[in-house]
Scaffold this motif. Structure first.
Motif: not given
Length: 317
Positions: A110-111, A116-119, A128-132, A135-137
């Motif tokens: 899910w993360c 990678s969702a569009t704008i 926050d995309m960086a946080t997602l 968390m995945s990492a």
């Protein structure tokens, strides 16, 4: 009238000492009458899921030891007590890492998808995309994190699945709520004893509406004052994929002639394959000599058609 949420909490205490980190899980709900009731329900679910998760960790430890024993060249190394103690700690840590990744693999998916969702996506506005991605990492690269922290992170998801009941049918919605639970607890970093809060009202969002109204073709006045179409589990799950704060109707079911159109669009490939097979069967039959002389005879070979076979090809072309 807005109800005051009731709170209950429990300290996570597994039987294995290495998995004990004084972490707590808190249940918040306006559906339950008191904090004592919240605590009781949370205790029942957490105790059961803790025991189940510990069994899985122990089985993974046994599997790791079995693989090592099979590959050992000498039995003498197994009798070294110091080595045995070190191996036990390493086995538990490795087993917990495997179970942690296995339990949260859906959350990682899910993360990665949401990041990678569009704008124009709602996920870009609320998360926050960086946080997602971080968390995945943290889940996939968990070898440097303590076992007690990995245990409680996996346990939180198990407890949410247990308390949520039918929400098990909506893994993307669960992942969305789990992300916020982790984020409110400070993220997936080793911060010492941590408190994870589960909001039962958000967890059951959608189930309450389904209990009142499930017909997707008629509108019904809901407790929020709006006239809405009936929800189903696909709508709840899609709300998680679209990162919607509240569950809402995301798909309008076709009605009347649109049902036929939707059926044809969904099954157009198998329908076309059947038509091609039927056409080939008819072409073969015209040269099979299985009917009367005019229909199935004198129509040429398969690759050199004549008469009715040529007409047949022109009709279906």
């Amino acid at each position: 009238e807005q109800k005051t949420p009731q709170l209950g909490y429990i300290t996570v205490i597994p039987t294995v000492k290495a998995l004990q980190g004084e972490h707590t899980i808190e249940l918040q709900s306006t559906q339950l009458k008191s904090g004592v009731e919240c605590g009781w329900w949370l205790c029942q679910h957490t105790t059961t899921q803790t025991a189940t998760l510990e069994k899985q960790v122990n089985m993974e430890v046994a599997a790791i030891r079995a693989l090592r024993s099979r590959s050992q060249a000498s039995a003498a190394a197994e009798n070294d007590s110091d080595s045995k103690s070190t191996e036990d700690d390493a086995d538990l840590a490795k087993a917990m890492q495997v179970i942690h990744r296995r339990t949260l693999e859906g959350f990682v998916t899910w993360c990665n998808y949401v990041s990678s969702a569009t704008i124009g996506s709602l996920c870009r506005k609320g998360l926050d995309m960086a946080t997602l991605r971080d968390m995945s990492a943290q889940v996939m690269e968990n070898s440097t994190r303590p076992p007690d922290r990995l245990f409680v992170e996996a346990l939180v998801l198990r407890v949410m699945e247990s308390v949520g009941e039918q929400m098990l049918q909506c893994p993307e919605r669960l992942s969305y709520l789990l992300f916020h639970t982790y984020q409110e607890a400070g993220g997936l970093w080793d911060l010492g004893p941590t408190n994870f809060t589960i909001d039962m009202d958000k967890l059951h969002d959608g189930l309450v509406q389904m209990n009142l109204h499930t017909n997707p073709y008629t509108r019904y006045k809901m407790p929020n004052g709006k006239h809405e179409l009936g929800l189903n589990f696909d709508d709840i799950n899609e709300s998680g994929i679209q990162c919607r704060k509240n569950v809402t109707k995301t798909f309008k079911e076709p009605a009347s002639m649109m049902v036929v159109v939707d059926f044809l669009l969904c099954y157009r490939i198998p329908i076309m394959l059947k038509l091609y097979c039927l056409t080939l069967s008819g072409y073969i039959y015209l040269g099979s000599h299985q009917g009367d002389d005019i229909t199935t005879t004198h129509n040429g070979t398969f690759l050199a058609p004549k008469w009715l076979r040529i007409n047949f090809l022109q009709y279906v072309a």
